[in-house]
Design a protein around this motif. Structure first.
Motif, PDB file in Angstrom:
ATOM      1  N   ALA A   1       0.810  -1.218   0.000  1.00 25.56           N
ATOM      2  CA  ALA A   1       0.000   0.000   0.000  1.00 25.56           C
ATOM      3  C   ALA A   1       0.845   1.271   0.000  1.00 25.56           C
ATOM      4  N   ASP A   2       2.054   1.227   0.555  1.00 29.11           N
ATOM      5  CA  ASP A   2       2.887   2.431   0.625  1.00 29.11           C
ATOM      6  C   ASP A   2       3.366   2.895  -0.742  1.00 29.11           C
ATOM      7  N   VAL A   3       3.448   1.973  -1.699  1.00 29.76           N
ATOM      8  CA  VAL A   3       3.929   2.346  -3.036  1.00 29.76           C
ATOM      9  C   VAL A   3       2.854   2.195  -4.103  1.00 29.76           C
ATOM     10  N   GLU A   4       1.658   1.771  -3.710  1.00 30.58           N
ATOM     11  CA  GLU A   4       0.565   1.552  -4.653  1.00 30.58           C
ATOM     12  C   GLU A   4       0.201   2.848  -5.377  1.00 30.58           C
ATOM     13  N   GLY A   5       0.236   2.805  -6.716  1.00 25.13           N
ATOM     14  CA  GLY A   5      -0.178   3.932  -7.532  1.00 25.13           C
ATOM     15  C   GLY A   5       0.860   5.003  -7.738  1.00 25.13           C
ATOM     16  N   LEU A   6       2.048   4.856  -7.161  1.00 22.87           N
ATOM     17  CA  LEU A   6       3.057   5.912  -7.241  1.00 22.87           C
ATOM     18  C   LEU A   6       3.975   5.788  -8.462  1.00 22.87           C
TER      19      LEU A   6
ATOM     20  N   VAL B   1       2.708 -10.431 -10.956  1.00 19.80           N
ATOM     21  CA  VAL B   1       2.649  -8.987 -10.701  1.00 19.80           C
ATOM     22  C   VAL B   1       1.538  -8.354 -11.533  1.00 19.80           C
ATOM     23  N   THR B   2       0.922  -7.322 -10.970  1.00 16.83           N
ATOM     24  CA  THR B   2      -0.047  -6.526 -11.709  1.00 16.83           C
ATOM     25  C   THR B   2       0.498  -5.121 -11.889  1.00 16.83           C
ATOM     26  N   PHE B   3       0.171  -4.511 -13.021  1.00 20.07           N
ATOM     27  CA  PHE B   3       0.546  -3.130 -13.308  1.00 20.07           C
ATOM     28  C   PHE B   3      -0.714  -2.287 -13.316  1.00 20.07           C
TER      29      PHE B   3
ATOM     30  N   THR C   1       0.092 -12.941  -6.139  1.00 22.70           N
ATOM     31  CA  THR C   1       0.200 -11.775  -7.010  1.00 22.70           C
ATOM     32  C   THR C   1       0.583 -10.557  -6.187  1.00 22.70           C
ATOM     33  N   TYR C   2       1.618  -9.865  -6.644  1.00 23.57           N
ATOM     34  CA  TYR C   2       2.084  -8.630  -5.996  1.00 23.57           C
ATOM     35  C   TYR C   2       1.576  -7.422  -6.772  1.00 23.57           C
ATOM     36  N   ALA C   3       1.135  -6.391  -6.044  1.00 22.36           N
ATOM     37  CA  ALA C   3       0.707  -5.137  -6.661  1.00 22.36           C
ATOM     38  C   ALA C   3       1.309  -3.974  -5.890  1.00 22.36           C
ATOM     39  N   GLY C   4       1.833  -2.997  -6.622  1.00 20.54           N
ATOM     40  CA  GLY C   4       2.351  -1.810  -5.957  1.00 20.54           C
ATOM     41  C   GLY C   4       3.648  -1.297  -6.545  1.00 20.54           C
ATOM     42  N   GLY C   5       3.571  -0.174  -7.275  1.00 21.21           N
ATOM     43  CA  GLY C   5       4.770   0.521  -7.731  1.00 21.21           C
ATOM     44  C   GLY C   5       5.399   0.038  -9.015  1.00 21.21           C
TER      45      GLY C   5
ATOM     46  N   ASP D   1      10.618  -4.330 -14.088  1.00 21.60           N
ATOM     47  CA  ASP D   1      10.128  -4.739 -12.763  1.00 21.60           C
ATOM     48  C   ASP D   1       9.623  -6.173 -12.796  1.00 21.60           C
ATOM     49  N   LEU D   2       8.910  -6.534 -13.859  1.00 22.22           N
ATOM     50  CA  LEU D   2       8.453  -7.917 -14.006  1.00 22.22           C
ATOM     51  C   LEU D   2       9.630  -8.860 -14.139  1.00 22.22           C
ATOM     52  N   GLU D   3      10.639  -8.464 -14.891  1.00 15.29           N
ATOM     53  CA  GLU D   3      11.841  -9.295 -15.031  1.00 15.29           C
ATOM     54  C   GLU D   3      12.538  -9.465 -13.689  1.00 15.29           C
TER      55      GLU D   3
END
Length: 273
Positions: free
Chosen positions: A193-198, A243-245, A219-223, A229-231
């Protein structure tokens, strides 16, 4: 894409975030309740993107490219109709989260969700309830249950956050807590949550720990902001973490990564096990 022979690879998982019935990308830490408890605090809310297309457009787009394992997150009230439209556009393939509890979980499966995602219901008064986890497992079955253990970084590590990431719970994200929850669900969803959407980069420490701790699909989400990043996640989690973007993705107004590139990555990645 270089890889070790026989190793599973991290995959891109799509998302549809709903706010007031529209597809949006919001900075996670800015979504708070208004001081009077009615609606959102417009003074803190930071929105990166508001879609012109309806939610069903994105579901149909994901369906065309077989981007399985995606999630719809209802950010507050007023999103049920929008969520249903997306689920009906690609039935039994998308996961739904946001306000899921023992009373409505089965209903959302009947509405077309492949799986339901739960967070806040498991933490009455911000304290983890193992009994509630067992109740949900019994209602929908382990194979159709996803637990979102979204978190914020604190001195003791990462602490699970609930209620749109505003309230910290009594659960620290650790091997022990991940193992406990994983025994009663089929997948984990982790919002940093600290990096979500930044769009300023992922929480690399958290991803590495998840790669060590997680024994079920995660699944990881955030930043996440570009294909690198996926690599990185693929390499440092040994393919155990997907990962989700969001805001960086071109279909959400971003410039960091193209959906076509993520589709190509998934095409060459080994199938999920």
């Amino acid at each position: 894409m270089t890889s070790a022979v026989g190793r599973r690879h991290s995959r891109f998982r799509p998302c549809i975030d709903l706010h007031h019935g529209k597809v949006k990308q919001i900075v996670g830490g800015s979504l708070r309740d208004a001081p009077d408890g009615k609606g959102d605090d417009e003074q803190t809310l930071t929105t990166n993107f508001v879609a012109e297309h309806p939610p069903s457009y994105y579901a149909e787009l994901y369906a065309r490219h077989n981007l399985i394992g995606g999630h719809i997150i209802k950010l507050g009230a007023g999103n049920d109709e929008a969520a249903i439209s997306a689920l009906q556009a690609w039935p039994d393939r998308l996961h739904i989260g946001g306000g899921i509890d023992a009373d409505n979980a089965r209903l959302w499966l009947e509405r077309g969700a492949e799986k339901v995602i739960v967070t806040s219901y498991l933490f009455p008064d911000c304290k983890f309830s193992f009994e509630r986890l067992l109740t949900l497992e019994k209602i929908v079955g382990r194979d159709r249950l996803v637990v979102d253990i979204s978190c914020r970084r604190r001195e003791q590590g990462w602490v699970v956050a609930m209620n749109r990431w505003q309230d910290l719970t009594d659960m620290v994200v650790s091997k022990e807590s991940v193992d406990l929850i994983s025994s009663h669900c089929s997948e984990l969803l982790i919002h940093a949550a600290d990096v979500e959407g930044l769009c300023r980069g992922i929480d690399q420490d958290l991803v590495e720990r998840l790669g060590e701790w997680c024994s079920i699909p995660t699944t990881y989400a955030g930043g996440a902001r570009h294909l690198a990043d996926l690599e990185w996640i693929d390499t440092h989690s040994k393919g155990r973490v997907d990962v989700t973007f969001g805001s960086a993705l071109d279909i959400f107004g971003g410039s960091g990564v193209k959906l076509d590139d993520l589709i190509a990555w998934n095409t060459h990645a080994e199938p999920s096990s």
